[in-house]
Design an enzyme around this catalytic site. Structure first.
Site, PDB file in Angstrom:
ATOM      1  N   CYS A 113      27.570  37.942  19.389  1.00  0.00           N
ATOM      2  CA  CYS A 113      27.039  38.787  20.468  1.00  0.00           C
ATOM      3  C   CYS A 113      26.205  39.958  19.960  1.00  0.00           C
ATOM      4  O   CYS A 113      25.504  40.602  20.732  1.00  0.00           O
ATOM      5  CB  CYS A 113      28.182  39.270  21.352  1.00  0.00           C
ATOM      6  SG  CYS A 113      29.003  37.884  22.154  1.00  0.00           S
ATOM      7  N   HIS A 254      25.288  44.925  25.347  1.00  0.00           N
ATOM      8  CA  HIS A 254      25.705  43.525  25.452  1.00  0.00           C
ATOM      9  C   HIS A 254      26.627  43.398  26.663  1.00  0.00           C
ATOM     10  O   HIS A 254      27.457  44.271  26.923  1.00  0.00           O
ATOM     11  CB  HIS A 254      26.439  43.124  24.164  1.00  0.00           C
ATOM     12  CG  HIS A 254      27.112  41.798  24.280  1.00  0.00           C
ATOM     13  ND1 HIS A 254      26.432  40.657  24.650  1.00  0.00           N
ATOM     14  CD2 HIS A 254      28.412  41.430  24.105  1.00  0.00           C
ATOM     15  CE1 HIS A 254      27.282  39.646  24.685  1.00  0.00           C
ATOM     16  NE2 HIS A 254      28.486  40.087  24.366  1.00  0.00           N
ATOM     17  N   ASN A 284      28.454  36.293  30.096  1.00  0.00           N
ATOM     18  CA  ASN A 284      28.143  36.616  28.700  1.00  0.00           C
ATOM     19  C   ASN A 284      27.284  35.492  28.113  1.00  0.00           C
ATOM     20  O   ASN A 284      27.786  34.403  27.841  1.00  0.00           O
ATOM     21  CB  ASN A 284      29.466  36.768  27.934  1.00  0.00           C
ATOM     22  CG  ASN A 284      29.262  37.160  26.484  1.00  0.00           C
ATOM     23  OD1 ASN A 284      28.138  37.148  25.976  1.00  0.00           O
ATOM     24  ND2 ASN A 284      30.345  37.491  25.807  1.00  0.00           N
TER      25      ASN A 284
HETATM   26  O1  UT7 Z   1      31.085  39.035  23.648  1.00  0.00           O
HETATM   27  C1  UT7 Z   1      31.994  39.557  22.764  1.00  0.00           C
HETATM   28  C2  UT7 Z   1      33.261  38.981  22.842  1.00  0.00           C
HETATM   29  N1  UT7 Z   1      34.044  38.937  24.000  1.00  0.00           N
HETATM   30  C3  UT7 Z   1      34.510  40.006  24.664  1.00  0.00           C
HETATM   31  O2  UT7 Z   1      34.084  41.118  24.506  1.00  0.00           O
HETATM   32  C4  UT7 Z   1      35.649  39.765  25.609  1.00  0.00           C
HETATM   33  C5  UT7 Z   1      36.750  40.770  25.429  1.00  0.00           C
HETATM   34  N2  UT7 Z   1      37.925  40.518  26.237  1.00  0.00           N
HETATM   35  C6  UT7 Z   1      37.908  40.546  27.592  1.00  0.00           C
HETATM   36  O3  UT7 Z   1      36.864  40.715  28.211  1.00  0.00           O
HETATM   37  C7  UT7 Z   1      39.202  40.411  28.333  1.00  0.00           C
HETATM   38  O4  UT7 Z   1      40.278  40.502  27.422  1.00  0.00           O
HETATM   39  C8  UT7 Z   1      39.361  39.113  29.151  1.00  0.00           C
HETATM   40  C9  UT7 Z   1      38.401  39.154  30.345  1.00  0.00           C
HETATM   41  C10 UT7 Z   1      39.038  37.907  28.282  1.00  0.00           C
HETATM   42  C11 UT7 Z   1      40.772  38.974  29.688  1.00  0.00           C
HETATM   43  O5  UT7 Z   1      41.104  40.093  30.484  1.00  0.00           O
HETATM   44  P1  UT7 Z   1      42.491  40.853  30.238  1.00  0.00           P
HETATM   45  O6  UT7 Z   1      42.544  41.925  31.234  1.00  0.00           O
HETATM   46  O7  UT7 Z   1      42.548  41.223  28.790  1.00  0.00           O
HETATM   47  O8  UT7 Z   1      43.520  39.756  30.609  1.00  0.00           O
HETATM   48  P2  UT7 Z   1      44.713  39.158  29.692  1.00  0.00           P
HETATM   49  O9  UT7 Z   1      44.158  38.296  28.622  1.00  0.00           O
HETATM   50  O10 UT7 Z   1      45.629  40.277  29.330  1.00  0.00           O
HETATM   51  O11 UT7 Z   1      45.458  38.245  30.755  1.00  0.00           O
HETATM   52  C12 UT7 Z   1      46.144  38.809  31.879  1.00  0.00           C
HETATM   53  C13 UT7 Z   1      46.715  37.660  32.696  1.00  0.00           C
HETATM   54  C14 UT7 Z   1      47.494  36.631  31.858  1.00  0.00           C
HETATM   55  O12 UT7 Z   1      48.566  36.161  32.638  1.00  0.00           O
HETATM   56  P3  UT7 Z   1      50.043  36.708  32.392  1.00  0.00           P
HETATM   57  O13 UT7 Z   1      50.359  36.404  30.957  1.00  0.00           O
HETATM   58  O14 UT7 Z   1      49.969  38.187  32.679  1.00  0.00           O
HETATM   59  O15 UT7 Z   1      50.857  35.930  33.374  1.00  0.00           O
HETATM   60  C15 UT7 Z   1      46.491  35.515  31.696  1.00  0.00           C
HETATM   61  O16 UT7 Z   1      47.097  34.262  31.491  1.00  0.00           O
HETATM   62  O17 UT7 Z   1      45.640  36.947  33.316  1.00  0.00           O
HETATM   63  C16 UT7 Z   1      45.764  35.548  33.013  1.00  0.00           C
HETATM   64  N3  UT7 Z   1      44.438  34.973  32.964  1.00  0.00           N
HETATM   65  C17 UT7 Z   1      43.805  34.520  34.053  1.00  0.00           C
HETATM   66  N4  UT7 Z   1      44.179  34.453  35.341  1.00  0.00           N
HETATM   67  C18 UT7 Z   1      43.283  33.950  36.218  1.00  0.00           C
HETATM   68  C19 UT7 Z   1      43.615  34.838  31.891  1.00  0.00           C
HETATM   69  N5  UT7 Z   1      42.457  34.280  32.275  1.00  0.00           N
HETATM   70  C20 UT7 Z   1      42.546  34.083  33.614  1.00  0.00           C
HETATM   71  C21 UT7 Z   1      41.674  33.548  34.576  1.00  0.00           C
HETATM   72  N6  UT7 Z   1      42.073  33.504  35.860  1.00  0.00           N
HETATM   73  N7  UT7 Z   1      40.432  33.108  34.265  1.00  0.00           N
END
Ligand code: UT7
Length: 329
Positions: A113, A254, A284
């Site tokens: 990225c 980004h 992204n």
């Molecule tokens: O481009 C450079 C690289 N990438 C980034 O910069 C991305 C950086 N990371 C992020 O943007 C975020 O961490 C994400 C958007 C990927 C995830 O958001 P988060 O607030 O960190 O969520 P999380 O991973 O802590 O997940 C929270 C909950 C989990 O469920 P439990 O364990 O609380 O029951 C996940 O399983 O949300 C669940 N979850 C989803 N639920 C519905 C994860 N993905 C999804 C989804 N839909 N698509």
């Protein structure tokens, strides 16, 4: 180093749109979750017969058209991408041939990225050294080819697209390149990667069965790193160049997550008017987010000749980069 400027820009996104409600039919997710956690509403996806070079060529052509020059005038082409058509030949070679850039050399630049920021820095120095007059920097990624559409934690995040900027010498006093600060922190390599397909884990039945040819991400680790380092690299560059944040007309970051962008802007003390956000439309697109957002700012009348613009990014690797330019178009 001689003064250099960005003299043209071009972008391309494939027409097909994948909405959050489309994704609701593929995996256990919801429009609300995606919008709230990422800011994304939809993303563009290339049709199966399209590859990264096709997107890159369209963006490159648009930039050349804006500048009104023939591809034969190019001295070098840098294609920033993590989704090359092949490992080799490089996508830069394919693009060079398709554009008819018969006097250009070139190469692919892999910094995930942060690729486009690293590409702008590299292009600025090729031209700044006085050895090149026209360098085309293209950010192009077909992320849909390496995304697992059964994995809800990654498939909602990414889209496909391309953007190009042309770098040329600038006259004294003309707006142009102000400075850069780029870093890598390889200790973060495990947090975001495509595990198989390279020399470490060559393709095999096992790698395919284990779905190792797709993007794997520790979202929270990347999120925390990105929030901290995107601010630090941007603040560091402003300090290094003696630029108060209030002088920045636009930060064009980004586009990985709306929350990362807002946190970075808040920490830098930037107002919403100083930040370009278009993640809702494209998701992204890895190396393409910054030129796509720049084009949008131009079309919206937010970016004009002479404006100071801060590009910043964090990506897999980890890679971290920021560039300051005075916009010259
Ligand atoms: O481009 C450079 C690289 N990438 C980034 O910069 C991305 C950086 N990371 C992020 O943007 C975020 O961490 C994400 C958007 C990927 C995830 O958001 P988060 O607030 O960190 O969520 P999380 O991973 O802590 O997940 C929270 C909950 C989990 O469920 P439990 O364990 O609380 O029951 C996940 O399983 O949300 C669940 N979850 C989803 N639920 C519905 C994860 N993905 C999804 C989804 N839909 N698509």
């Amino acid at each position: 180093m001689r003064n250099v400027k960005i003299s043209a820009i071009g972008t391309y996104v494939p027409p097909r749109v994948l909405t959050n409600s489309d994704l609701e039919k593929l995996v256990d997710t919801s429009n609300e979750w995606i919008l709230e956690r990422t800011g994304i509403l939809e993303r563009h996806i290339a049709d199966p017969e399209m590859a990264t070079s096709d997107l890159a060529v369209e963006a490159g052509k648009a930039a050349l058209e804006m500048r009104g020059i023939d591809a034969a005038e190019l001295d070098a082409i840098l294609v920033c991408t993590v989704t090359p058509d092949h490992f080799f030949p490089s996508t830069a070679c394919l693009v060079q041939h398709r554009l008819g850039a018969k006097h250009a050399w070139g190469f692919d630049l892999i910094a995930a990225c942060s690729s486009f920021v690293f590409g702008l820095t590299t292009g600025a120095h090729l031209v700044g050294a006085g050895t090149h007059k026209k360098v085309l920097v293209i950010g192009a990624d077909t992320m849909s080819r390496i995304i697992d559409y059964t994995d809800r934690t990654t498939c909602v995040l990414f889209g496909d697209g391309a953007g190009a900027m042309l770098i040329e010498p600038a006259e004294d006093g003309e707006p142009g390149f102000v400075g850069f600060r780029n870093e890598v922190d390889g200790s973060g390599g495990e947090a975001l990667k495509m595990p198989a397909g390279g020399s470490r884990l060559p393709p095999s039945h096992e790698t395919v069965e284990q779905r190792l040819h797709y993007v794997k991400q520790d979202g929270q680790a990347v999120f925390k790193f990105a929030v901290r380092r995107m601010h630090e690299i941007s603040a560091g560059l402003l300090e290094q160049t003696g630029t108060p944040a209030s002088d920045v007309k636009l930060m064009i970051p980004h586009q990985a997550n709306l929350r990362i962008i807002k946190a970075t802007a808040d920490r830098l003390g930037l107002s919403p008017e100083q930040v370009v956000i278009n993640i809702e439309k494209y998701g992204n697109t890895t190396a393409a987010t910054i030129p796509l957002a720049t084009m949008e700012a131009i079309n919206d009348g937010r970016l004009k000749k002479g404006d100071l613009v801060l590009f910043s990014a964090v990506g897999a690797g980890f890679t971290i980069g920021a560039n300051l330019w005075r916009w010259a178009i």
